[in-house]
Design a protein around this motif. Structure first.
Motif, PDB file in Angstrom:
ATOM      1  N   ASN A 182       1.568 -50.460 -12.490  1.00  0.00           N
ATOM      2  CA  ASN A 182       2.448 -51.510 -13.371  1.00  0.00           C
ATOM      3  C   ASN A 182       2.892 -51.236 -14.635  1.00  0.00           C
ATOM      4  O   ASN A 182       3.021 -52.182 -15.433  1.00  0.00           O
ATOM      5  CB  ASN A 182       1.375 -52.690 -13.108  1.00  0.00           C
ATOM      6  CG  ASN A 182       1.216 -53.492 -11.770  1.00  0.00           C
ATOM      7  OD1 ASN A 182       2.116 -53.487 -10.865  1.00  0.00           O
ATOM      8  ND2 ASN A 182       0.111 -53.436 -11.398  1.00  0.00           N
ATOM      9  N   ASN A 183       3.196 -50.088 -14.757  1.00  0.00           N
ATOM     10  CA  ASN A 183       3.822 -49.811 -16.145  1.00  0.00           C
ATOM     11  C   ASN A 183       5.292 -49.752 -16.100  1.00  0.00           C
ATOM     12  O   ASN A 183       5.817 -49.775 -15.085  1.00  0.00           O
ATOM     13  CB  ASN A 183       3.417 -48.223 -16.588  1.00  0.00           C
ATOM     14  CG  ASN A 183       1.795 -48.057 -16.500  1.00  0.00           C
ATOM     15  OD1 ASN A 183       1.192 -48.614 -17.542  1.00  0.00           O
ATOM     16  ND2 ASN A 183       1.298 -47.527 -15.649  1.00  0.00           N
ATOM     17  N   ILE A 184       5.960 -49.948 -17.227  1.00  0.00           N
ATOM     18  CA  ILE A 184       7.497 -50.155 -17.103  1.00  0.00           C
ATOM     19  C   ILE A 184       7.846 -49.193 -18.319  1.00  0.00           C
ATOM     20  O   ILE A 184       7.507 -49.246 -19.560  1.00  0.00           O
ATOM     21  CB  ILE A 184       8.140 -51.493 -17.558  1.00  0.00           C
ATOM     22  CG1 ILE A 184       7.519 -52.628 -16.478  1.00  0.00           C
ATOM     23  CG2 ILE A 184       9.440 -51.426 -17.832  1.00  0.00           C
ATOM     24  CD1 ILE A 184       7.925 -53.968 -16.713  1.00  0.00           C
ATOM     25  N   VAL A 185       8.681 -48.085 -17.996  1.00  0.00           N
ATOM     26  CA  VAL A 185       9.290 -47.186 -18.972  1.00  0.00           C
ATOM     27  C   VAL A 185      10.849 -47.328 -18.860  1.00  0.00           C
ATOM     28  O   VAL A 185      11.546 -47.369 -17.734  1.00  0.00           O
ATOM     29  CB  VAL A 185       8.528 -45.797 -18.516  1.00  0.00           C
ATOM     30  CG1 VAL A 185       9.510 -44.622 -19.410  1.00  0.00           C
ATOM     31  CG2 VAL A 185       7.257 -45.680 -18.614  1.00  0.00           C
ATOM     32  N   SER A 186      11.486 -47.318 -20.021  1.00  0.00           N
ATOM     33  CA  SER A 186      12.761 -47.230 -19.957  1.00  0.00           C
ATOM     34  C   SER A 186      13.583 -46.645 -21.122  1.00  0.00           C
ATOM     35  O   SER A 186      12.987 -46.477 -22.412  1.00  0.00           O
ATOM     36  CB  SER A 186      13.401 -48.745 -19.921  1.00  0.00           C
ATOM     37  OG  SER A 186      13.057 -49.669 -21.295  1.00  0.00           O
ATOM     38  N   ASN A 187      14.635 -46.392 -21.136  1.00  0.00           N
ATOM     39  CA  ASN A 187      15.562 -45.722 -22.206  1.00  0.00           C
ATOM     40  C   ASN A 187      14.824 -44.666 -23.067  1.00  0.00           C
ATOM     41  O   ASN A 187      14.591 -44.763 -24.156  1.00  0.00           O
ATOM     42  CB  ASN A 187      15.863 -46.897 -23.291  1.00  0.00           C
ATOM     43  CG  ASN A 187      16.463 -47.922 -22.585  1.00  0.00           C
ATOM     44  OD1 ASN A 187      17.495 -47.776 -21.837  1.00  0.00           O
ATOM     45  ND2 ASN A 187      16.524 -49.244 -23.278  1.00  0.00           N
ATOM     46  N   ILE A 188      14.847 -43.585 -22.169  1.00  0.00           N
ATOM     47  CA  ILE A 188      14.108 -42.380 -22.558  1.00  0.00           C
ATOM     48  C   ILE A 188      15.253 -41.353 -22.813  1.00  0.00           C
ATOM     49  O   ILE A 188      15.695 -40.939 -21.620  1.00  0.00           O
ATOM     50  CB  ILE A 188      12.860 -41.849 -21.805  1.00  0.00           C
ATOM     51  CG1 ILE A 188      11.970 -42.964 -21.392  1.00  0.00           C
ATOM     52  CG2 ILE A 188      12.234 -40.545 -22.227  1.00  0.00           C
ATOM     53  CD1 ILE A 188      11.136 -43.286 -22.418  1.00  0.00           C
ATOM     54  N   THR A 189      15.778 -40.825 -23.854  1.00  0.00           N
ATOM     55  CA  THR A 189      16.759 -39.845 -23.943  1.00  0.00           C
ATOM     56  C   THR A 189      16.244 -38.730 -24.661  1.00  0.00           C
ATOM     57  O   THR A 189      15.572 -38.711 -25.760  1.00  0.00           O
ATOM     58  CB  THR A 189      17.961 -40.713 -24.429  1.00  0.00           C
ATOM     59  OG1 THR A 189      17.865 -40.987 -26.048  1.00  0.00           O
ATOM     60  CG2 THR A 189      18.290 -42.008 -23.845  1.00  0.00           C
ATOM     61  N   THR A 198      13.228 -66.556  -9.584  1.00  0.00           N
ATOM     62  CA  THR A 198      13.239 -65.117  -9.214  1.00  0.00           C
ATOM     63  C   THR A 198      12.904 -64.010 -10.114  1.00  0.00           C
ATOM     64  O   THR A 198      13.196 -63.101 -10.392  1.00  0.00           O
ATOM     65  CB  THR A 198      14.622 -64.738  -8.574  1.00  0.00           C
ATOM     66  OG1 THR A 198      15.511 -64.961  -9.609  1.00  0.00           O
ATOM     67  CG2 THR A 198      14.892 -65.368  -7.317  1.00  0.00           C
ATOM     68  N   GLY A 199      11.923 -64.766 -11.086  1.00  0.00           N
ATOM     69  CA  GLY A 199      11.319 -63.660 -12.206  1.00  0.00           C
ATOM     70  C   GLY A 199      10.874 -62.680 -11.665  1.00  0.00           C
ATOM     71  O   GLY A 199       9.961 -62.894 -10.789  1.00  0.00           O
ATOM     72  N   ILE A 200      10.659 -61.640 -12.616  1.00  0.00           N
ATOM     73  CA  ILE A 200       9.852 -60.527 -11.914  1.00  0.00           C
ATOM     74  C   ILE A 200       8.208 -61.170 -12.125  1.00  0.00           C
ATOM     75  O   ILE A 200       7.943 -61.486 -13.190  1.00  0.00           O
ATOM     76  CB  ILE A 200      10.034 -59.479 -12.864  1.00  0.00           C
ATOM     77  CG1 ILE A 200      11.497 -58.802 -13.084  1.00  0.00           C
ATOM     78  CG2 ILE A 200       9.005 -58.101 -12.648  1.00  0.00           C
ATOM     79  CD1 ILE A 200      11.657 -57.733 -13.807  1.00  0.00           C
ATOM     80  N   PRO A 201       7.381 -60.733 -11.047  1.00  0.00           N
ATOM     81  CA  PRO A 201       5.989 -61.095 -11.276  1.00  0.00           C
ATOM     82  C   PRO A 201       5.068 -60.484 -12.420  1.00  0.00           C
ATOM     83  O   PRO A 201       5.544 -59.267 -12.493  1.00  0.00           O
ATOM     84  CB  PRO A 201       5.578 -61.118  -9.765  1.00  0.00           C
ATOM     85  CG  PRO A 201       6.311 -59.760  -9.305  1.00  0.00           C
ATOM     86  CD  PRO A 201       7.594 -59.917  -9.921  1.00  0.00           C
ATOM     87  N   LEU A 202       4.391 -61.115 -12.700  1.00  0.00           N
ATOM     88  CA  LEU A 202       3.371 -60.550 -13.847  1.00  0.00           C
ATOM     89  C   LEU A 202       2.369 -59.646 -13.092  1.00  0.00           C
ATOM     90  O   LEU A 202       1.700 -59.995 -12.240  1.00  0.00           O
ATOM     91  CB  LEU A 202       2.697 -61.489 -14.735  1.00  0.00           C
ATOM     92  CG  LEU A 202       3.655 -62.136 -15.595  1.00  0.00           C
ATOM     93  CD1 LEU A 202       2.829 -63.344 -16.402  1.00  0.00           C
ATOM     94  CD2 LEU A 202       4.118 -61.493 -16.871  1.00  0.00           C
ATOM     95  N   ALA A 203       2.282 -59.197 -12.756  1.00  0.00           N
ATOM     96  CA  ALA A 203       1.443 -58.724 -11.817  1.00  0.00           C
ATOM     97  C   ALA A 203       0.346 -57.731 -12.879  1.00  0.00           C
ATOM     98  O   ALA A 203       0.237 -57.973 -14.107  1.00  0.00           O
ATOM     99  CB  ALA A 203       2.095 -57.594 -10.985  1.00  0.00           C
ATOM    100  N   LEU A 238       1.474 -46.354  -8.746  1.00  0.00           N
ATOM    101  CA  LEU A 238       1.744 -47.467  -7.961  1.00  0.00           C
ATOM    102  C   LEU A 238       2.217 -48.472  -8.864  1.00  0.00           C
ATOM    103  O   LEU A 238       2.086 -49.099  -9.734  1.00  0.00           O
ATOM    104  CB  LEU A 238       0.284 -47.954  -7.494  1.00  0.00           C
ATOM    105  CG  LEU A 238      -0.832 -47.031  -6.865  1.00  0.00           C
ATOM    106  CD1 LEU A 238      -1.933 -47.792  -6.810  1.00  0.00           C
ATOM    107  CD2 LEU A 238      -0.378 -46.736  -5.637  1.00  0.00           C
ATOM    108  N   HIS A 239       3.345 -49.003  -8.155  1.00  0.00           N
ATOM    109  CA  HIS A 239       4.264 -50.239  -8.521  1.00  0.00           C
ATOM    110  C   HIS A 239       4.808 -50.120 -10.261  1.00  0.00           C
ATOM    111  O   HIS A 239       4.592 -50.971 -11.011  1.00  0.00           O
ATOM    112  CB  HIS A 239       3.480 -51.458  -8.840  1.00  0.00           C
ATOM    113  CG  HIS A 239       2.906 -51.833  -7.175  1.00  0.00           C
ATOM    114  ND1 HIS A 239       3.833 -51.971  -6.496  1.00  0.00           N
ATOM    115  CD2 HIS A 239       1.861 -51.651  -6.619  1.00  0.00           C
ATOM    116  CE1 HIS A 239       3.111 -52.214  -5.131  1.00  0.00           C
ATOM    117  NE2 HIS A 239       2.002 -51.908  -5.215  1.00  0.00           N
ATOM    118  N   ASN A 240       5.101 -48.805 -10.701  1.00  0.00           N
ATOM    119  CA  ASN A 240       5.783 -48.515 -11.851  1.00  0.00           C
ATOM    120  C   ASN A 240       7.141 -49.028 -11.969  1.00  0.00           C
ATOM    121  O   ASN A 240       7.738 -48.556 -10.521  1.00  0.00           O
ATOM    122  CB  ASN A 240       5.339 -47.334 -12.365  1.00  0.00           C
ATOM    123  CG  ASN A 240       4.034 -46.944 -12.508  1.00  0.00           C
ATOM    124  OD1 ASN A 240       3.122 -47.401 -13.224  1.00  0.00           O
ATOM    125  ND2 ASN A 240       3.254 -46.324 -11.489  1.00  0.00           N
TER     126      ASN A 240
END
Length: 674
Positions: free
Chosen positions: A364-371, A650-655, A390-392
């Motif tokens: 359940n980690n979110i990673v974005s904008n790695i340049t 339809t929001g992303i669930p908190l999980a 799992l579920h990243n």
């Protein structure tokens, strides 16, 4: 007579109790300091023979030019509501346990302490002390602690030239909470909170502190936001510190800069269990030739290491930039962390987790904008036992060589429910595992969807890596009995690592017909058939004008016709499906909805009259469905309105371990040899 005797005995006991409590209360006195008070200086109040352990020194408004020595167990506090400033020459308050007396158990509270250029606000070498609610300005160090069982809380510390809070500890517990540390401007080194542990601590708790504007301006300088370890060796790196229980939570570290290196959180301990949670680190910026590790933890205990709910953003460096890197001897769990905007470095990595002996779970980690101009990676998971990823969600990893998820489980590996979206280049998943399972993931818009790791395709071949040992044996035959067994063991290990046999069925690739060339088997195998396909349906498919139809897109069916809706909890969530219609509206003519466990939903509103509405769902692949819209229903408007289906929510669930891993990572994702 007996009854009267008992009554007299009871009265006597009651009198003794009253006298006892009366004497106990009378033993704690409060002494006043200030203009017109009993004492003119704080030190004179402490030194007076009538001042005893557990007494209170109450200091009234004024400026006191003193270096105060506390060698009794005292509460020294500013009078409530008064502005009390202590101007020190060397150290504002020194709490000692030496030949002059024992200040253990003392409390210092409520002072404004102004330090000289090289001074210290409070220095505690006694045990069981509390320093709280003070405002400490200037000097070299705000608060220094070497005593055990110390609590430092709710202080404002600013303007030091080296360190906000400095610990050199050998025993007991250390709690640092609720402090505000800012404007630490150093030359070669600047520290917010730095603690060396040269004995053993039971508990180390750093929680709810805010650190900002910490800067080292010298050439090749370094900044440590919060650092815990043993005293540094000759190489400048901390060694493992002995702590039974480690908690580092809800700290804010922001606006940190240096020319050489930045460690936002560096935790090097032998803790049996560790909790690193809810920390926020942002705006960590270093110069040419620099490296930045926002959160680095090496926890070599045999319990559970939980790294959870941390937020990392806006990290820039030149050589290496890493959001979170954790090495654990025990069970490792990295859960619900958010990492975004890491840039510029030649090697940029969102998250790296290494389980040395037990399992590692990254979920359940979110990673974005790695340049990066060179190597960029989203999430790297490694475990010598079992690895779970799992579920990243990983989006926006961009480099000359980039990979979104690296899974290296040297026993077994499970990669399930992850959402990876590329830009048409790079690799979705690189896997290095003799028994790897990759199911129910979204791996969309990549040059390669899945690659088995192979040395000769991603960097030096096995023979090339073993060549230095082969040359040593050739040039020094007398060393062959020692070197050849090492060479043979490495050869066996390397070959086992690149023979990945991967089961990669039931994944969604952004197409109902994935290209076989986008799967790289290396020396192993990849079984990616059957894969998931995109479907769309409308319920109901015939409606009257003014009514609604629920449009559902899902990837629950595989290319062989199998139904996986029963496994919905295992599917990916997150970005993204776009719904469109040529008649009526789905919010407008087009709306974007997130995937929720492999399913996305929109509502078609028949508000443009009768006809055939063609509704599409697109996630790179586009699929259509039709909804027949009849003339207006004979049912009254009130009834229709009562039956109208509202817009769905339809929001992303908190999980050197880290460096070695980065070097291996460089091997994983270097430009493939032709």
């Amino acid at each position: 007579m007996k009854r009267k005797a008992k009554a007299r005995s009871f009265k006597a006991l009651l009198l003794i109790a009253i006298l006892f409590f009366g004497f106990s209360s009378a033993s704690a006195a409060q002494w006043e300091v200030g203009s017109g008070a009993t004492y003119a200086t704080i030190q004179s109040a402490i030194d007076n023979v009538n001042t005893l352990d557990d007494d209170v020194i109450n200091v009234h408004s004024g400026t006191y030019a003193e270096d105060v020595i506390i060698n009794k167990k005292l509460t020294i506090k500013a009078n409530t509501g008064d502005d009390v400033e202590l101007q020190s020459t060397n150290t504002g308050f020194t709490v000692v346990n030496d030949s002059s007396g024992d200040g253990s158990g003392s409390t210092i509270e409520g002072f404004k302490i102004t330090n000289s250029d090289n001074g210290t606000g409070v220095n505690v070498s006694a045990d069981n002390c509390t320093v709280k609610n003070n405002d400490i300005n200037g000097g070299k160090t705000g608060i220094a602690v070497s005593g055990g069982n110390t609590t430092v809380m709710d202080n404002i510390i600013s303007g030091q030239s080296e360190t906000g809070i400095l610990g050199n500890l050998s025993r007991g517990f250390f709690t640092v909470s609720g402090n505000f540390i800012s404007n630490i401007i150093g030359g070669e080194l600047a520290n917010g909170i730095t603690v060396s542990i040269n004995g053993s601590l039971t508990d180390f708790n750093v929680a709810g502190n805010t650190l900002s504007n910490i800067c080292a301006i010298g050439a090749g300088s370094s900044v440590f936001g919060i650092q815990v370890g043993k005293s540094k060796g000759a190489d400048g790196n901390p060694e493992m510190a002995n702590v039974t229980s480690l908690v580092v939570s809800k700290n804010i570290i922001t606006n940190i800069s240096a020319t050489g290196a930045i460690m936002g959180l560096e935790l090097i301990t032998s803790s049996i269990n560790a909790l690193i949670s809810g920390n926020i680190l942002s705006e960590l910026n270093a110069g040419v030739g620099s490296s930045v590790y926002a959160l680095e933890a090496a926890i070599i205990g045999n319990g559970t290491v939980l790294v959870s709910g941390n937020t990392i953003s806006q990290i820039t460096a030149d050589e290496q930039a890493v959001g979170i890197v954790t090495v654990a001897l025990g069970e490792l769990v990295m859960d619900n962390n958010r990492i975004t905007d890491i840039s510029n470095a030649k090697a940029a990595v969102g998250m790296l987790g290494l389980g040395l002996f037990k399992n590692a779970t990254l979920t359940n980690n979110i990673v974005s904008n790695i340049t990066s101009p060179s190597i960029a990676a989203g999430i790297v998971g490694t475990a010598l036992a079992h690895l779970n990823m799992l579920h990243n969600t990983v989006i926006g990893v961009n480099g000359a060589n980039d990979v979104y998820l690296v899974a290296a489980g040297f026993n077994t590996t499970t990669v399930t429910g992850n959402n990876l979206e590329g830009d048409g280049s790079g690799t979705g998943i690189v896997i290095c595992s003799p028994n790897g399972t990759i199911n129910y993931n979204r791996i969309a818009n990549f040059e390669y969807y899945i690659q088995n790791f192979k040395f000769s395709s991603f960097g030096p071949s096995i023979d090339e890596m073993l060549k230095p040992i082969d040359d040593a044996i050739k040039n020094h035959p007398e060393l062959e009995p020692i070197l050849k067994p090492i060479r043979d063991d490495l050869d066996k290990l390397f070959h086992s690592l690149e023979n990945s046999n991967t089961t990669a069925t039931y994944n969604w690739y952004g197409t109902n017909s994935p290209d076989a060339a986008k799967f790289f088997e290396g020396n192993g195998t990849i079984n990616y058939t059957p894969w998931l396909v995109l479907n769309i349906n409308a319920s109901p498919s015939t409606i009257n004008a003014g009514e609604n139809s629920t449009i559902i897109a899902d990837v629950y069916q595989d290319s062989a016709g199998g139904d996986h809706s029963a496994d919905a909890a295992m599917f990916f969530s997150g970005p993204n499906v776009t719904f469109t219609t040529n008649l009526g509206n789905v919010g407008s003519k087009s709306v974007t909805a997130p995937w929720i466990n492999g399913l996305a939903t929109a509502i078609l509103r028949a508000d443009e009259g009768p006809g055939i509405a063609t509704v599409t769902a697109a996630d790179y692949q586009t699929v259509p469905t039709r909804v027949t819209i009849l003339g207006a229903s004979k049912i009254s408007t009130a009834v229709v309105n009562a039956q109208t289906i509202g817009m769905q929510n339809t929001g992303i669930p908190l999980a050197g371990i880290v460096l070695a891993i980065l070097m291996v990572l460089g091997g994983f994702i270097s430009t493939k040899k032709k």
